[in-house]
Design a protein around this motif. Structure first.
Motif, PDB file in Angstrom:
ATOM      1  N   LEU A  82       6.611   4.610  -4.186  1.00  0.00           N
ATOM      2  CA  LEU A  82       5.424   3.882  -4.630  1.00  0.00           C
ATOM      3  C   LEU A  82       4.141   4.348  -3.966  1.00  0.00           C
ATOM      4  N   PHE A  83       4.207   4.596  -2.671  1.00  0.00           N
ATOM      5  CA  PHE A  83       2.981   4.814  -1.896  1.00  0.00           C
ATOM      6  C   PHE A  83       2.904   6.180  -1.233  1.00  0.00           C
ATOM      7  N   GLY A  84       3.978   6.963  -1.284  1.00  0.00           N
ATOM      8  CA  GLY A  84       3.984   8.233  -0.578  1.00  0.00           C
ATOM      9  C   GLY A  84       4.469   8.053   0.840  1.00  0.00           C
ATOM     10  N   GLN A  85       4.940   9.112   1.452  1.00  0.00           N
ATOM     11  CA  GLN A  85       5.521   9.020   2.790  1.00  0.00           C
ATOM     12  C   GLN A  85       4.505   9.409   3.853  1.00  0.00           C
ATOM     13  N   SER A  86       4.670   8.882   5.027  1.00  0.00           N
ATOM     14  CA  SER A  86       3.813   9.204   6.166  1.00  0.00           C
ATOM     15  C   SER A  86       4.631   9.046   7.431  1.00  0.00           C
ATOM     16  N   THR A  87       4.173   9.668   8.495  1.00  0.00           N
ATOM     17  CA  THR A  87       4.854   9.507   9.787  1.00  0.00           C
ATOM     18  C   THR A  87       4.779   8.073  10.278  1.00  0.00           C
ATOM     19  N   ALA A  88       3.848   7.274   9.697  1.00  0.00           N
ATOM     20  CA  ALA A  88       3.705   5.874  10.125  1.00  0.00           C
ATOM     21  C   ALA A  88       4.866   5.019   9.669  1.00  0.00           C
ATOM     22  N   VAL A  89       5.549   5.450   8.596  1.00  0.00           N
ATOM     23  CA  VAL A  89       6.659   4.674   8.067  1.00  0.00           C
ATOM     24  C   VAL A  89       7.873   5.575   7.947  1.00  0.00           C
ATOM     25  N   GLY A  90       8.928   5.228   8.609  1.00  0.00           N
ATOM     26  CA  GLY A  90      10.123   6.037   8.517  1.00  0.00           C
ATOM     27  C   GLY A  90      11.222   5.466   9.364  1.00  0.00           C
ATOM     28  N   PRO A  91      12.406   6.037   9.295  1.00  0.00           N
ATOM     29  CA  PRO A  91      13.529   5.528  10.078  1.00  0.00           C
ATOM     30  C   PRO A  91      13.222   5.563  11.556  1.00  0.00           C
TER      31      PRO A  91
ATOM     32  N   GLY B 280     -10.893   2.372   4.189  1.00  0.00           N
ATOM     33  CA  GLY B 280     -11.009   3.795   4.464  1.00  0.00           C
ATOM     34  C   GLY B 280      -9.705   4.380   4.979  1.00  0.00           C
ATOM     35  N   GLY B 281      -9.767   5.647   5.357  1.00  0.00           N
ATOM     36  CA  GLY B 281      -8.609   6.275   5.984  1.00  0.00           C
ATOM     37  C   GLY B 281      -7.525   6.743   5.034  1.00  0.00           C
ATOM     38  N   GLY B 282      -7.722   6.561   3.728  1.00  0.00           N
ATOM     39  CA  GLY B 282      -6.766   7.055   2.753  1.00  0.00           C
ATOM     40  C   GLY B 282      -5.387   6.430   2.869  1.00  0.00           C
ATOM     41  N   LYS B 283      -4.411   7.172   2.335  1.00  0.00           N
ATOM     42  CA  LYS B 283      -3.034   6.695   2.287  1.00  0.00           C
ATOM     43  C   LYS B 283      -2.454   6.507   3.688  1.00  0.00           C
ATOM     44  N   GLU B 284      -2.869   7.367   4.618  1.00  0.00           N
ATOM     45  CA  GLU B 284      -2.311   7.302   5.979  1.00  0.00           C
ATOM     46  C   GLU B 284      -2.645   5.975   6.652  1.00  0.00           C
ATOM     47  N   ARG B 285      -3.892   5.522   6.503  1.00  0.00           N
ATOM     48  CA  ARG B 285      -4.262   4.247   7.134  1.00  0.00           C
ATOM     49  C   ARG B 285      -3.567   3.078   6.438  1.00  0.00           C
ATOM     50  N   PHE B 286      -3.427   3.176   5.134  1.00  0.00           N
ATOM     51  CA  PHE B 286      -2.702   2.131   4.409  1.00  0.00           C
ATOM     52  C   PHE B 286      -1.281   1.999   4.951  1.00  0.00           C
ATOM     53  N   LEU B 287      -0.591   3.120   5.114  1.00  0.00           N
ATOM     54  CA  LEU B 287       0.785   3.081   5.601  1.00  0.00           C
ATOM     55  C   LEU B 287       0.858   2.608   7.051  1.00  0.00           C
ATOM     56  N   LYS B 288      -0.172   2.929   7.826  1.00  0.00           N
ATOM     57  CA  LYS B 288      -0.214   2.459   9.215  1.00  0.00           C
ATOM     58  C   LYS B 288      -0.360   0.939   9.265  1.00  0.00           C
TER      59      LYS B 288
ATOM     60  N   ALA C  12       1.140  -0.637  -7.292  1.00  0.00           N
ATOM     61  CA  ALA C  12       1.006   0.171  -6.070  1.00  0.00           C
ATOM     62  C   ALA C  12      -0.284   0.981  -6.087  1.00  0.00           C
ATOM     63  N   ASP C  13      -0.606   1.578  -7.228  1.00  0.00           N
ATOM     64  CA  ASP C  13      -1.812   2.402  -7.321  1.00  0.00           C
ATOM     65  C   ASP C  13      -3.077   1.557  -7.126  1.00  0.00           C
ATOM     66  N   LYS C  14      -3.060   0.344  -7.684  1.00  0.00           N
ATOM     67  CA  LYS C  14      -4.217  -0.551  -7.504  1.00  0.00           C
ATOM     68  C   LYS C  14      -4.373  -0.943  -6.037  1.00  0.00           C
ATOM     69  N   ALA C  15      -3.253  -1.208  -5.363  1.00  0.00           N
ATOM     70  CA  ALA C  15      -3.310  -1.568  -3.942  1.00  0.00           C
ATOM     71  C   ALA C  15      -3.859  -0.419  -3.112  1.00  0.00           C
ATOM     72  N   LEU C  16      -3.372   0.795  -3.378  1.00  0.00           N
ATOM     73  CA  LEU C  16      -3.834   1.968  -2.633  1.00  0.00           C
ATOM     74  C   LEU C  16      -5.321   2.228  -2.850  1.00  0.00           C
ATOM     75  N   LYS C  17      -5.760   2.136  -4.094  1.00  0.00           N
ATOM     76  CA  LYS C  17      -7.160   2.398  -4.414  1.00  0.00           C
ATOM     77  C   LYS C  17      -8.077   1.386  -3.747  1.00  0.00           C
ATOM     78  N   MET C  18      -7.703   0.119  -3.825  1.00  0.00           N
ATOM     79  CA  MET C  18      -8.528  -0.922  -3.229  1.00  0.00           C
ATOM     80  C   MET C  18      -8.544  -0.816  -1.709  1.00  0.00           C
ATOM     81  N   HIS C  19      -7.389  -0.520  -1.104  1.00  0.00           N
ATOM     82  CA  HIS C  19      -7.307  -0.387   0.353  1.00  0.00           C
ATOM     83  C   HIS C  19      -8.166   0.777   0.838  1.00  0.00           C
TER      84      HIS C  19
END
Length: 564
Positions: free
Chosen positions: A553-562, A520-528, A508-515
């Motif tokens: 694994l990736f942290g939470q964001s408003t982009a992903v949720g119930p 760009g856009g950090g974790k928020e864009r990844f989750l979007k 997960a960390d490798k995916a986040l770092k590479m993304h």
């Protein structure tokens, strides 16, 4: 203030949703007019005039063709993940438009058995969902026939509908069959030239082939769709000359040049446009995949200045038809900036196979190391149009192509596993076989094992696919990210009853770092970007559990949720 890339992603998601609603409602009247915008589109004039901050175009003599080779070069040291060029197409044809015209033809013509052409440079179709199909009888037999055969496909490349296949007896010129999609683009380019003649003189005429002499040495282009071909002929021979769009003395000559060069300009400069196509959910539009936003675009000189390399330092991705060119590693001042004209999974193959897959009447320098030594000149070298030799006719293509993937995925899981294992156990022929076939089979096996609930075995297959990508793809690669994500989710399920979860977190960390570096856009864009991917049914996990896994694994964001 919102980021333009995030706005584009929202726009793409909205268009995809509207298209899906039209299909669900069986609407015939509604239409979605795509209009993707970005405030920082790169100006070709800025590149040519030295005003671009990062890149410049440079011409140098090309001994291989006794001509001038143009290329894009770094003006200064550039970090990995830098946006070099952002481009909009001169003309574009969306898949949904082409599908609609095909439907209309099917209604009016009973002769609808002609094989549908694939778009030039179209990326290999991604794998479908893992649902078993009750109506897949006979698919296994078709696969068995393929396996029992010589083992590899010898037909024309799926990546190029303008394939140079012909039954002509002419020994000097080989006819080309032109894709219907390219015919549509030619007509749209003609309409734009009629509105703005300078589009030809200032932009289109600067694209390859850059003169009539070069065009005459290439296979001629003939549209495979008779009606579109006739319309192109009428526009070229009658309509354009009659409008006197160019200087009175030179109008006839310019129109003649357009008729000879424009079809080839389209053929050699179009690129596929696909949004988030590396995701495994991509082809499943009902689950949020964006395959419905695919198409083909003709881009200008700011894109054509990038040459091909089998050790590319630039990658490209699309959102809608907005095309981004991004450095995939650190760049040194003065270094040529190149991207790969073929998919990254093929870069490890030898030069003969890469040339066959490129299928653009260019040839690569001969080498045996997949271009990894860096000795291969990263420039395209034009081949003279000619009938293929017997040796060239025997060129083999990957076995695990889009068609084979679809056939395997339509086969019941247990039977599919047997077929995949049989293919993996086959003795490798270094001359015929492609290394990437094994890579594709490991992905197919991982998906199948995940679907069967055998996650520990599936994880090994995911990690073999990841290892192949890390070894053979550029340092920053969108497909590697997607594979790391699946390996992380699979690993977490493997160890959900135990304490060892670090294996999942490493992926997960490798995916986040590479993304973050590539998009760009950090974790928020990844989750979007990965919101729908997390819900892709590759493995039987309840939605609530999946959301908890994503958060861990990736942290939470408003982009992903119930969903509310």
């Amino acid at each position: 203030m919102s980021d333009p890339i995030d706005d584009l992603l929202d726009q793409a998601a909205s268009y995809a949703k509207k298209l899906l609603e039209q299909v669900d409602d069986e609407s015939e009247d509604d239409d979605v007019s795509f209009n993707f915008t970005h405030p920082n589109i790169t100006s070709t004039a800025d590149i040519l005039n030295g005003k671009h901050d990062l890149v410049k175009m440079r011409e140098c003599s090309d001994k291989s063709s006794d001509g001038v080779q143009r290329g894009m070069y770094a003006k200064r040291d550039i970090k990995a993940g830098a946006n070099l060029v952002i481009s909009k197409p001169i003309v574009v044809c969306w898949d949904v438009e082409d599908d609609e015209s095909d439907d209309e033809e099917d209604e009016s013509d009973d002769e609808d058995n002609e094989e549908q052409e694939l778009v030039e440079g179209k990326k290999k179709a991604h794998l479908g969902s893992d649902d078993d199909s009750d109506d897949s009888d006979g698919d296994g037999d078709e696969i068995d026939q393929k396996v029992a055969a010589s083992g590899l496909k010898t037909a024309a490349s799926d990546n190029d509908a303008d394939d140079n296949s012909s039954d002509s007896d002419d020994e000097s010129i080989q006819e080309a069959t032109g894709a219907k999609r390219n015919g549509i683009l030619i007509l749209r380019a003609i309409e734009k030239i009629k509105q703005t003649p300078s589009l030809w003189t200032d932009t289109l005429s600067t694209l390859f082939p850059r003169d009539i002499e070069t065009a005459l040495n290439l296979p001629p282009w003939f549209c495979s769709d008779p009606s579109i071909g006739m319309e192109i002929e009428m526009q070229m021979s009658k309509t354009l000359p009659s409008l006197s769009l160019f200087s009175k003395d030179g109008n006839e000559e310019v129109c003649k040049e357009i008729s000879m060069r424009l079809p080839l300009i389209v053929r050699y400069n179009v690129l596929s446009v696909e949004t988030c196509s590396e995701l495994f959910v991509y082809p499943d539009v009902s689950k949020g995949g964006m395959a419905s936003l695919g198409g083909t675009g003709l881009y200008g000189p700011e894109v054509s200045y990038f040459n091909h390399s089998c050790v590319p330092n630039v990658s490209r991705y699309c959102i809608g038809d907005v095309l981004f060119f991004v450095t995939n590693r650190d760049i040194v001042k003065g270094e040529e900036l190149c991207f790969s004209y073929i998919e990254h999974e093929f870069l490890c193959e030898n030069s003969a196979k890469r040339s066959a897959l490129l299928d653009m009447d260019f040839e690569l320098d001969d080498d045996d190391d997949g271009g990894r030594s860096g000795n291969e000149r990263p420039n395209k070298k034009q081949k003279v149009a000619k009938m293929p030799s017997k040796e060239e006719e025997q060129v083999h293509y990957p076995l695990i192509d889009a068609e084979m993937q679809s056939e395997l995925m339509a086969t019941p899981q247990i039977e599919r596993m047997d077929l995949i294992n049989e293919l993996l156990d086959q003795k490798v022929d270094r001359i015929q076989d492609y290394q990437c076939d094994k890579y594709q089979l490991h992905i197919l096996k991982a998906i199948t094992l995940d679907g069967l609930g055998q996650t520990s075995k599936a994880l090994l297959e995911w990690e073999m696919a990841v290892d192949f990508a890390v070894k053979n793809f550029p340092l920053l690669d969108e497909t590697t990210i997607a594979l790391q994500v699946q390996a992380a989710l699979c690993a977490l399920k493997c160890f959900e009853m135990g304490n060892d979860r670090m294996r999942a977190k490493r992926h997960a960390d490798k995916a986040l770092k590479m993304h973050k570096s590539l998009f760009g856009g950090g974790k928020e864009r990844f989750l979007k970007r990965y919101e729908k991917e997390f819900m892709c049914p590759l493995r039987p996990v309840p939605e609530a559990t999946m959301l908890m896994n994503v958060q861990e694994l990736f942290g939470q964001s408003t982009a992903v949720g119930p969903k509310s």
